[in-house]
Design a protein around this motif. Structure first.
Motif, PDB file in Angstrom:
ATOM      1  N   ASP A 179       0.804  -1.277   0.135  1.00 17.62           N
ATOM      2  CA  ASP A 179      -0.140  -0.125  -0.058  1.00 17.62           C
ATOM      3  C   ASP A 179       0.807   1.316   0.034  1.00 17.62           C
ATOM      4  N   SER A 180       1.922   1.270   0.901  1.00 23.63           N
ATOM      5  CA  SER A 180       2.806   2.559   0.665  1.00 23.63           C
ATOM      6  C   SER A 180       3.495   2.830  -0.498  1.00 23.63           C
ATOM      7  N   ILE A 181       3.936   1.668  -1.176  1.00 21.07           N
ATOM      8  CA  ILE A 181       4.372   1.988  -2.397  1.00 21.07           C
ATOM      9  C   ILE A 181       3.401   2.576  -3.577  1.00 21.07           C
TER      10      ILE A 181
ATOM     11  N   GLY B  92      13.074  -1.598  -4.945  1.00 19.80           N
ATOM     12  CA  GLY B  92      13.674  -1.076  -6.105  1.00 19.80           C
ATOM     13  C   GLY B  92      12.983   0.615  -6.057  1.00 19.80           C
ATOM     14  N   VAL B  93      12.029   0.971  -5.141  1.00 18.82           N
ATOM     15  CA  VAL B  93      11.593   2.188  -4.872  1.00 18.82           C
ATOM     16  C   VAL B  93      11.967   3.068  -3.838  1.00 18.82           C
ATOM     17  N   ILE B  94      12.257   4.090  -3.938  1.00 16.52           N
ATOM     18  CA  ILE B  94      12.841   5.082  -2.843  1.00 16.52           C
ATOM     19  C   ILE B  94      11.820   5.570  -2.173  1.00 16.52           C
ATOM     20  N   MET B  95      11.658   5.410  -0.891  1.00 15.27           N
ATOM     21  CA  MET B  95      10.642   5.775   0.014  1.00 15.27           C
ATOM     22  C   MET B  95      11.064   6.689   0.953  1.00 15.27           C
TER      23      MET B  95
ATOM     24  N   ASP C 269      -2.084   0.346   9.107  1.00 13.45           N
ATOM     25  CA  ASP C 269      -2.377   1.570   8.291  1.00 13.45           C
ATOM     26  C   ASP C 269      -1.184   1.896   8.168  1.00 13.45           C
ATOM     27  N   VAL C 270      -1.268   2.924   6.955  1.00 12.53           N
ATOM     28  CA  VAL C 270      -0.034   3.720   6.558  1.00 12.53           C
ATOM     29  C   VAL C 270      -0.345   5.293   7.052  1.00 12.53           C
ATOM     30  N   ASP C 271       0.903   5.626   7.724  1.00 14.80           N
ATOM     31  CA  ASP C 271       0.790   6.709   8.203  1.00 14.80           C
ATOM     32  C   ASP C 271       1.824   7.767   7.650  1.00 14.80           C
ATOM     33  N   ILE C 272       1.259   8.923   7.176  1.00 16.27           N
ATOM     34  CA  ILE C 272       1.786   9.912   6.256  1.00 16.27           C
ATOM     35  C   ILE C 272       1.797  11.335   6.874  1.00 16.27           C
ATOM     36  N   LEU C 273       2.829  11.901   6.650  1.00 17.97           N
ATOM     37  CA  LEU C 273       2.914  13.423   7.218  1.00 17.97           C
ATOM     38  C   LEU C 273       2.866  14.314   5.773  1.00 17.97           C
ATOM     39  N   VAL C 274       2.091  15.318   5.746  1.00 17.66           N
ATOM     40  CA  VAL C 274       2.264  16.513   4.621  1.00 17.66           C
ATOM     41  C   VAL C 274       2.380  17.616   5.519  1.00 17.66           C
TER      42      VAL C 274
ATOM     43  N   VAL D 293      -5.198   4.649   5.421  1.00 23.94           N
ATOM     44  CA  VAL D 293      -4.185   5.670   5.400  1.00 23.94           C
ATOM     45  C   VAL D 293      -4.430   6.677   6.439  1.00 23.94           C
ATOM     46  N   ASP D 294      -3.657   7.251   7.554  1.00 23.04           N
ATOM     47  CA  ASP D 294      -3.852   8.261   8.280  1.00 23.04           C
ATOM     48  C   ASP D 294      -2.921   9.150   7.843  1.00 23.04           C
TER      49      ASP D 294
END
Length: 410
Positions: A114-116, A236-239, A152-157, A205-206
């Protein structure tokens, strides 16, 4: 809001002193010098204290499992106990831990996928973001993506890009969960839950633009977490993930949040120790300066003192500084507040007293944070009115000594 879990009442009634000590001994063993618990990784953060012996006293496997589950440290126990004789591990507990590890692997593998996909959508929308916590952080701290379950996936913006990020997630099928649409969630908690359900499973997603709940000091510069981010490669993906210093701060923020909410938090405390143990003395001083610049110096010290109480002091600059925070709470009580907050014998400090200390005993800052918390509580009462249903007694969390049920006293 305190954890509502039927296990609380049973654990409180049972006392579980032996089981709590057993879990602590396992955690100390995990962090013991030379412990080979990271599947071959050589740079395991290590405490300088010896691991506590795993007690030969019979323990309840069910109670140990509940304590480990509530604290999110079951995989830590599994890895530590692999280094002990088989008769030190109740057979029922060994089976449960193995099943817990398999479920964690399945859950976190889905979270990474999910994060990718989420990262790709946000990059295509030109939204600057960073991942918080979760499997990516676990790998950086422990060399293992599957130490704690991530549902869940935690994301900060940044606050300015919050709406744009939300629309980018909607474009790939995520929708705002009903409970997080209110002013209280968006304005005061600074986050929204977004869910995508394809029929096979739900993905959550949070989405954050703040990093602490009202009632505890928040970072002064949220955008700084984005500026200091680092990249890790996954498939292979930069996160993008937060920096090492910010990982330590965020773990301490999580400890403070759990402390306010009377929730078990040994898993977050382990993250504090894993983060801090990687720093030399010069880096430790820079982290102290960094925390002070964010207004989180005392929040950091709370996380560090909790780590020393749970896992043993390591004699570092950070440990020396941490002894002064919440000095009125003795080590035994602080240990149980971290790992077993359901105990009826605990006398919790009033939340305003904790806030006073976390604000560095600065009156102006304390009044600002207390005012923000009061405004948030008023908003919650207006916008988060629960349905008029009497909660089951098994779901009530009543902690004596001045603390109130659930999210009450501020």
């Amino acid at each position: 809001m305190a954890v509502q879990d039927g296990s609380y009442e049973r654990l409180r009634a049972a006392g579980c002193a032996d089981e709590v000590a057993y879990v602590q001994a396992c955690l100390r063993l995990f962090f013991a010098p030379g412990a080979n618990t990271t599947d071959g990784r050589a740079d395991l953060p290590a405490s300088t204290v010896s691991a506590s012996p795993i007690s030969a006293t019979p323990v309840s496997a069910t109670n140990v499992a509940d304590i480990a589950r509530l604290n999110k440290v079951a995989v830590f126990l599994l890895k530590a106990l692999k280094r002990r004789p088989a008769d030190a591990v109740p057979a029922e507990l060994a089976g449960w831990l193995d099943g817990y590890r398999r479920r964690t692997m399945s859950m976190n593998a889905a979270c990474i996928g999910d994060s990718i996909a989420i990262g790709r959508a946000l990059r295509e929308s030109r939204v600057d973001f960073v991942f918080l916590k979760g499997p990516l952080q676990q790998h950086l701290l422990y060399g293992d993506h599957f130490m704690k379950p991530s549902g869940d996936v935690d994301i900060l913006v940044s606050p300015a890009r919050f709406g744009q990020a939300r629309e980018a997630l909607r474009a790939i099928g995520y929708e705002i969960a009903g409970k997080s649409r209110s002013v209280w969630w968006v304005r005061f908690l600074g986050e929204q839950h977004m869910v995508r359900d394809d029929g096979a499973r739900a993905s959550t997603v949070d989405l954050h633009h703040r990093l602490q709940q009202p009632g505890s000091p928040s970072p002064r510069d949220i955008d700084g977490f984005l500026r200091r981010k680092r990249g890790v490669e996954v498939a292979g993906v930069i996160m993008p993930v937060i920096s090492a210093a910010d990982t330590l701060l965020l773990s301490s923020i999580s400890v403070a949040k759990a402390f306010f909410n009377r929730e078990p938090c040994a898993g977050y405390v382990c993250d504090v120790r894993a983060s801090a143990s990687r720093l030399n003395e010069a880096e430790q001083q820079r982290v102290l300066d960094h925390a002070a610049g964010q207004g989180l110096a005392d929040t950091l010290l709370l996380g560090l003192r909790a780590a020393d109480v749970l896992l043993g002091g390591d004699g570092t600059l950070l440990s020396d500084r941490a002894t002064r925070i919440l000095a009125r709470i003795d080590n035994a009580d602080l240990f149980h507040m971290v790992m077993a907050p359901w105990l009826a014998s605990l006398r919790w400090p009033q939340r305003r007293h904790v806030l006073w200390e976390l604000c560095g005993r600065e009156p102006v800052r304390y009044l600002a944070e207390a005012g923000w918390a009061a405004s948030a509580d008023l908003s919650r009462r207006i916008f988060e009115r629960p349905a008029m249903v009497e909660p089951a007694r098994s779901e009530m969390i009543k902690i004596v000594g001045g603390a109130a049920n659930h999210a009450s006293e501020r």
